[in-house]
Design an enzyme around this catalytic site. Structure first.
Site, PDB file in Angstrom:
ATOM      1  CB  CYS A  83      43.869  26.095  17.475  1.00  0.00           C
ATOM      2  SG  CYS A  83      45.643  26.260  17.509  1.00  0.00           S
ATOM      3  CB  ILE A  85      49.299  24.874  20.724  1.00  0.00           C
ATOM      4  CG1 ILE A  85      48.532  25.637  19.635  1.00  0.00           C
ATOM      5  CG2 ILE A  85      50.811  25.093  20.568  1.00  0.00           C
ATOM      6  CD1 ILE A  85      48.633  27.150  19.737  1.00  0.00           C
ATOM      7  CB  THR A  89      47.932  21.932  27.143  1.00  0.00           C
ATOM      8  OG1 THR A  89      47.283  21.116  28.107  1.00  0.00           O
ATOM      9  CG2 THR A  89      47.841  21.262  25.793  1.00  0.00           C
ATOM     10  CG  HIS A  91      45.105  18.389  29.386  1.00  0.00           C
ATOM     11  ND1 HIS A  91      45.516  19.605  29.857  1.00  0.00           N
ATOM     12  CD2 HIS A  91      43.796  18.555  29.066  1.00  0.00           C
ATOM     13  CE1 HIS A  91      44.502  20.463  29.821  1.00  0.00           C
ATOM     14  NE2 HIS A  91      43.452  19.846  29.329  1.00  0.00           N
TER      15      HIS A  91
HETATM   16  N1  INI Z   1      41.431  23.556  24.314  1.00  0.00           N
HETATM   17  C1  INI Z   1      41.786  23.813  23.059  1.00  0.00           C
HETATM   18  O1  INI Z   1      40.918  23.979  22.191  1.00  0.00           O
HETATM   19  N2  INI Z   1      43.095  23.901  22.709  1.00  0.00           N
HETATM   20  C2  INI Z   1      44.094  23.716  23.630  1.00  0.00           C
HETATM   21  O2  INI Z   1      45.293  23.795  23.248  1.00  0.00           O
HETATM   22  C3  INI Z   1      43.739  23.448  24.975  1.00  0.00           C
HETATM   23  N3  INI Z   1      44.746  23.300  25.965  1.00  0.00           N
HETATM   24  O3  INI Z   1      45.885  23.680  25.724  1.00  0.00           O
HETATM   25  O4  INI Z   1      44.471  22.848  27.073  1.00  0.00           O
HETATM   26  C4  INI Z   1      42.370  23.365  25.293  1.00  0.00           C
HETATM   27  N4  INI Z   1      41.958  23.106  26.559  1.00  0.00           N
HETATM   28  C5  INI Z   1      40.609  23.355  27.009  1.00  0.00           C
HETATM   29  C6  INI Z   1      39.679  22.182  26.747  1.00  0.00           C
HETATM   30  O5  INI Z   1      39.387  22.067  25.364  1.00  0.00           O
HETATM   31  C7  INI Z   1      38.356  22.371  27.482  1.00  0.00           C
HETATM   32  O6  INI Z   1      37.725  23.544  27.045  1.00  0.00           O
HETATM   33  C8  INI Z   1      38.541  22.441  28.991  1.00  0.00           C
HETATM   34  O7  INI Z   1      39.281  21.330  29.450  1.00  0.00           O
HETATM   35  C9  INI Z   1      37.156  22.449  29.702  1.00  0.00           C
HETATM   36  O8  INI Z   1      36.433  21.246  29.421  1.00  0.00           O
END
Ligand code: INI
Length: 156
Positions: A83, A85, A89, A91
């Protein structure tokens, strides 16, 4: 010459399925997982012994786990659940796009079905709606697509 139609039924008792589910936004992802497991068991009649669940930190990590599962050659289909959203975030685009791109790469490179149940939404409310409330359950839909594709691919 009659037309040849190839299409999949849903029951798939002998199928081996792995689900990769993200911990990020776990309150949504766990609902997607419940939906996927329910559909695999009830619609697909897949045995619990043939289902593997892999948890990863976030959507970015989903493709690498899928790649390892695909390479193992043990599974008829893989299901990705996560998920992302937008409001949560800066990014969003990076996480959502890299995850989607990686999923497509795994499926085409390995010729293994990867059903994409990763939500990408503008708000938490939209995610809740797609995780077992008024817009259905995307995990269940992904599992249903996987079941159909297992039976399609077995005929190709
Ligand atoms: N990972 C998600 O699965 N959903 C999100 O909305 C999200 N946001 O918002 O940043 C997110 N970030 C973490 C990313 O997937 C990695 O786990 C992290 O960058 C470490 O590699």
């Amino acid at each position: 010459m009659p037309v040849t139609y190839i299409e999949g039924i849903k029951p798939c008792q002998d199928a081996k399925v792995a689900i990769v589910v993200s911990r990020f936004n776990s309150f949504i992802c766990e609902r997607l997982l419940e939906g996927a497991l329910d559909t695999l068991k009830r619609e697909g009649q897949v045995s619990e012994d043939n289902i593997t669940v892999v948890r990863v930190p976030g959507a970015i990590e989903i493709p690498v786990a899928l790649e390892a599962l695909a390479q193992s050659g043990k599974y008829d289909a893989l299901i990705a659940l996560g998920c992302v959203i937008r409001g949560a975030t800066y990014h969003f685009e990076v996480v959502a796009n890299e995850c989607a791109k990686g999923i497509t790469q795994v499926t085409l490179k390995n010729k293994v079905i990867v059903s994409n149940g990763v939500l990408t939404t503008n708000t938490i409310d939209e995610a809740v709606q797609r995780a077992g409330s008024k817009a259905g359950n995307k995990g269940s839909e992904a599992a249903s697509a996987a079941l159909e594709m297992i039976n399609v691919m077995r005929q190709l």
